[in-house]
Scaffold this motif. Structure first.
Motif, PDB file in Angstrom:
ATOM      1  N   TYR A 127     -10.524  36.958  -3.763  1.00  0.00           N
ATOM      2  CA  TYR A 127     -11.698  37.807  -3.533  1.00  0.00           C
ATOM      3  C   TYR A 127     -12.946  37.184  -4.164  1.00  0.00           C
ATOM      4  CZ  TYR A 127      -8.736  41.622  -1.792  1.00  0.00           C
ATOM      5  OH  TYR A 127      -7.870  42.385  -1.053  1.00  0.00           O
ATOM      6  N   GLY A 128     -12.778  36.561  -5.328  1.00  0.00           N
ATOM      7  CA  GLY A 128     -13.909  35.905  -5.975  1.00  0.00           C
ATOM      8  C   GLY A 128     -14.464  34.760  -5.150  1.00  0.00           C
ATOM      9  N   PHE A 129     -13.584  34.098  -4.397  1.00  0.00           N
ATOM     10  CA  PHE A 129     -14.003  33.010  -3.515  1.00  0.00           C
ATOM     11  C   PHE A 129     -14.559  33.521  -2.196  1.00  0.00           C
ATOM     12  CE2 PHE A 129     -10.803  30.104  -5.759  1.00  0.00           C
ATOM     13  CZ  PHE A 129     -11.797  29.409  -6.436  1.00  0.00           C
ATOM     14  N   GLY A 130     -14.538  34.838  -1.993  1.00  0.00           N
ATOM     15  CA  GLY A 130     -15.143  35.403  -0.788  1.00  0.00           C
ATOM     16  C   GLY A 130     -14.186  35.823   0.295  1.00  0.00           C
ATOM     17  N   ALA A 131     -12.872  35.878  -0.008  1.00  0.00           N
ATOM     18  CA  ALA A 131     -11.896  36.284   1.002  1.00  0.00           C
ATOM     19  C   ALA A 131     -12.132  37.724   1.443  1.00  0.00           C
ATOM     20  CB  ALA A 131     -10.483  36.125   0.461  1.00  0.00           C
ATOM     21  N   ASP A 132     -11.736  38.015   2.676  1.00  0.00           N
ATOM     22  CA  ASP A 132     -11.902  39.351   3.257  1.00  0.00           C
ATOM     23  C   ASP A 132     -10.644  40.200   3.131  1.00  0.00           C
ATOM     24  OD1 ASP A 132     -14.605  38.940   4.660  1.00  0.00           O
ATOM     25  OD2 ASP A 132     -13.413  37.260   5.411  1.00  0.00           O
ATOM     26  N   GLY A 133      -9.580  39.624   2.606  1.00  0.00           N
ATOM     27  CA  GLY A 133      -8.328  40.350   2.455  1.00  0.00           C
ATOM     28  C   GLY A 133      -7.245  39.384   2.045  1.00  0.00           C
ATOM     29  N   ILE A 134      -5.983  39.797   2.199  1.00  0.00           N
ATOM     30  CA  ILE A 134      -4.844  38.950   1.860  1.00  0.00           C
ATOM     31  C   ILE A 134      -3.788  39.089   2.945  1.00  0.00           C
ATOM     32  CG2 ILE A 134      -5.198  39.036  -0.644  1.00  0.00           C
ATOM     33  CD1 ILE A 134      -2.903  41.171  -0.670  1.00  0.00           C
ATOM     34  N   SER A 135      -2.871  38.115   2.980  1.00  0.00           N
ATOM     35  CA  SER A 135      -1.769  38.177   3.937  1.00  0.00           C
ATOM     36  C   SER A 135      -0.467  37.807   3.238  1.00  0.00           C
ATOM     37  CB  SER A 135      -2.016  37.244   5.120  1.00  0.00           C
ATOM     38  OG  SER A 135      -0.976  37.378   6.075  1.00  0.00           O
ATOM     39  N   PRO A 136       0.340  38.799   2.862  1.00  0.00           N
ATOM     40  CA  PRO A 136       1.639  38.514   2.234  1.00  0.00           C
ATOM     41  C   PRO A 136       2.559  37.793   3.224  1.00  0.00           C
ATOM     42  CG  PRO A 136       0.997  40.811   1.943  1.00  0.00           C
ATOM     43  CD  PRO A 136       0.073  40.238   2.965  1.00  0.00           C
ATOM     44  N   TYR A 137       3.326  36.830   2.693  1.00  0.00           N
ATOM     45  CA  TYR A 137       4.226  36.024   3.526  1.00  0.00           C
ATOM     46  C   TYR A 137       5.552  35.879   2.794  1.00  0.00           C
ATOM     47  CZ  TYR A 137       5.450  32.326   6.894  1.00  0.00           C
ATOM     48  OH  TYR A 137       6.036  31.577   7.897  1.00  0.00           O
ATOM     49  N   ASN A 138       6.659  36.065   3.496  1.00  0.00           N
ATOM     50  CA  ASN A 138       7.980  36.063   2.874  1.00  0.00           C
ATOM     51  C   ASN A 138       8.052  37.055   1.721  1.00  0.00           C
ATOM     52  OD1 ASN A 138       9.548  34.344   4.444  1.00  0.00           O
ATOM     53  ND2 ASN A 138       8.883  32.510   3.353  1.00  0.00           N
ATOM     54  N   TYR A 139       7.349  38.141   1.870  1.00  0.00           N
ATOM     55  CA  TYR A 139       7.282  39.136   0.790  1.00  0.00           C
ATOM     56  C   TYR A 139       8.629  39.829   0.584  1.00  0.00           C
ATOM     57  CZ  TYR A 139       4.908  42.519  -2.230  1.00  0.00           C
ATOM     58  OH  TYR A 139       4.505  43.261  -3.303  1.00  0.00           O
ATOM     59  N   GLN A 140       9.524  39.707   1.576  1.00  0.00           N
ATOM     60  CA  GLN A 140      10.815  40.368   1.461  1.00  0.00           C
ATOM     61  C   GLN A 140      11.677  39.773   0.350  1.00  0.00           C
ATOM     62  OE1 GLN A 140      10.010  38.368   4.028  1.00  0.00           O
ATOM     63  NE2 GLN A 140      11.523  36.723   3.861  1.00  0.00           N
ATOM     64  N   PHE A 141      11.276  38.614  -0.225  1.00  0.00           N
ATOM     65  CA  PHE A 141      12.044  38.085  -1.347  1.00  0.00           C
ATOM     66  C   PHE A 141      12.087  39.075  -2.503  1.00  0.00           C
ATOM     67  CE2 PHE A 141      10.905  33.449  -0.079  1.00  0.00           C
ATOM     68  CZ  PHE A 141      11.928  33.470   0.866  1.00  0.00           C
ATOM     69  N   ALA A 142      11.121  39.993  -2.558  1.00  0.00           N
ATOM     70  CA  ALA A 142      11.091  40.988  -3.641  1.00  0.00           C
ATOM     71  C   ALA A 142      12.235  41.985  -3.548  1.00  0.00           C
ATOM     72  CB  ALA A 142       9.753  41.736  -3.631  1.00  0.00           C
ATOM     73  N   PHE A 143      12.913  42.014  -2.396  1.00  0.00           N
ATOM     74  CA  PHE A 143      14.007  42.984  -2.266  1.00  0.00           C
ATOM     75  C   PHE A 143      15.149  42.477  -1.392  1.00  0.00           C
ATOM     76  CE2 PHE A 143      10.334  44.147   0.408  1.00  0.00           C
ATOM     77  CZ  PHE A 143      10.851  43.933   1.673  1.00  0.00           C
TER      78      PHE A 143
END
Length: 396
Positions: A330-346
């Motif tokens: 966000y500090g660099f100016g991003a407009d959002g985020i995109s989680p990828y392979n987030y299923q590793f958390a479960f």
């Protein structure tokens, strides 16, 4: 229990168990969550793609699978996710039963095909029920698996073992034809080209000289989406691209991101490492390319820390790590985020024999982290733990 209670309440709980005040949520970044269907079904529905399942699917299986799929999307909505980019194409395997170009994925939600229930339509309808977008994610040159569908009949397409050479017009035309199969069959809200699976669209070293071919391919995709939007009577269908995290890598591989953005071909760009969280990627380089345009930048959030096994590679990023990455983005100016392979958390909840890089808990509480990461002001007011690891020490 504390994790689940805190994110459902919209606040947070400190080490003493006291609820802290809610942060300001007047600013919000967009969250586009990339779903790996194979891993999601292994984790949640316990299909036996990775080995013997740990439990039985209760009957009737189609009703159970449909309920779980709808609940999966319900949890994403509760996490304030804006769009799901669902992987429905890998190496000419797909989730499109009507496709004439692909074979059907071997991992399928139990019982639904036999009952005549289309899992994709269930997911799309549930996303739209919550006001979320459903984006068809296409892995452009995945080399996880053997060749499938029509690619089995074209050994002349092969590069790098099992990938397809996009320097060939036949390959590009086959991908465009698959787009039409998806657009004809489903009310998707756009297409995402996942170039991170596995980066090389051309023979190594031939990316720059062939960049114009991918640019024309992108123009043709934009035309397909615009024609479909006109047919439906809607303003625009999205086109997203998931690319390496530096402009230099993109240029080398033939991804002329600057032209794609300048010509208004793409609606969002996801700079990304292949598998690990890169807190220091030069997000601002992509932000500068998008200045004065409608294109948005959503850097990737990964679970894993680095390829320094058996140490960091077997660690998952925690919430403080993800806050740190989001704060930088966000500090660099991003407009959002995109989680990828987030299923590793479960994911290991279903596949207990897999390594410790796959957590066996945190469903659905891990999605609460996304709800927090959506809000820059909330991220900036809470603990952040920055990591500085070499991402890829090993030769692979």
């Amino acid at each position: 229990i504390l994790l689940g209670a805190s994110w459902l309440a919209g606040g947070s709980v400190n080490a003493r168990g006291d609820e802290e005040p809610k942060a300001d949520r007047t600013r919000a970044g967009r969250v586009v969550h990339a779903w790996d269907g194979c891993s999601m079904w292994s984790a949640i529905l316990n299909v036996n793609y990775f080995g013997p399942p740990n439990r039985e699917i209760p009957g009737p299986p189609a009703e159970f699978s449909q309920r779980i799929l709808e609940e999966l999307v319900d949890e994403e909505a509760a996490a304030h996710v804006d769009a799901i980019a669902y992987c429905l194409f890998t190496a000419f395997w797909s989730d499109v039963p009507s496709s004439k170009l692909t074979d059907l994925f071997p991992w399928r939600p139990p019982g639904m095909d036999e009952a005549g229930i289309d899992p994709l339509k269930v997911l799309i309808d549930r996303c739209h029920h919550h006001g979320m977008k459903f984006i068809a994610d296409v892995r452009m040159n995945d080399r996880h698996v053997a060749r499938n569908g029509i690619s089995k009949d074209h050994p002349e397409w092969i590069i790098l073992g099992s990938a397809n050479d996009y320097a060939l017009e036949e390959v590009r035309n086959a991908m465009l034809a698959f787009n039409l199969e998806v657009l004809d069959a489903y009310e998707v809200d756009g297409i995402e080209y996942d170039y991170m699976r596995w980066c090389h669209m051309f023979k190594p070293g031939e990316g720059k000289q062939n960049a114009h071919l991918l640019t024309e391919f992108t123009r043709q995709t934009r035309q397909q989406l615009d024609e479909e939007a006109e047919r439906r009577g809607c303003d625009r269908l999205e086109l997203g691209v998931r690319v390496p995290q530096s402009i230099e890598e993109c240029d080398y591989l033939g991804f002329d991101v600057a032209t794609w953005i300048k010509e208004g071909l793409v609606d969002y760009v996801v700079p990304s490492d292949f598998m690990h969280i890169d807190m220091n990627m030069k997000t601002d380089d992509f932000v500068k390319l998008a200045e004065g345009t409608d294109c948005e930048i959503y850097p990737a959030i990964h679970n894993r820390i680095s390829m320094d096994g058996p140490n960091e590679h077997y660690r998952l990023a925690n919430l403080a790590n993800m806050r740190a990455a989001a704060q930088n983005f966000y500090g660099f100016g991003a407009d959002g985020i995109s989680p990828y392979n987030y299923q590793f958390a479960f994911e290991r909840r279903a596949v207990a024999h897999r390594s410790s890089a796959y957590a066996a808990y945190m469903w659905p509480a891990a999605l609460g982290w996304l709800r927090e990461l959506r809000y820059p002001d909330e991220v900036s007011q809470r603990d952040r733990h920055y990591l500085f690891y070499a991402l890829h020490k090993k030769s692979r």
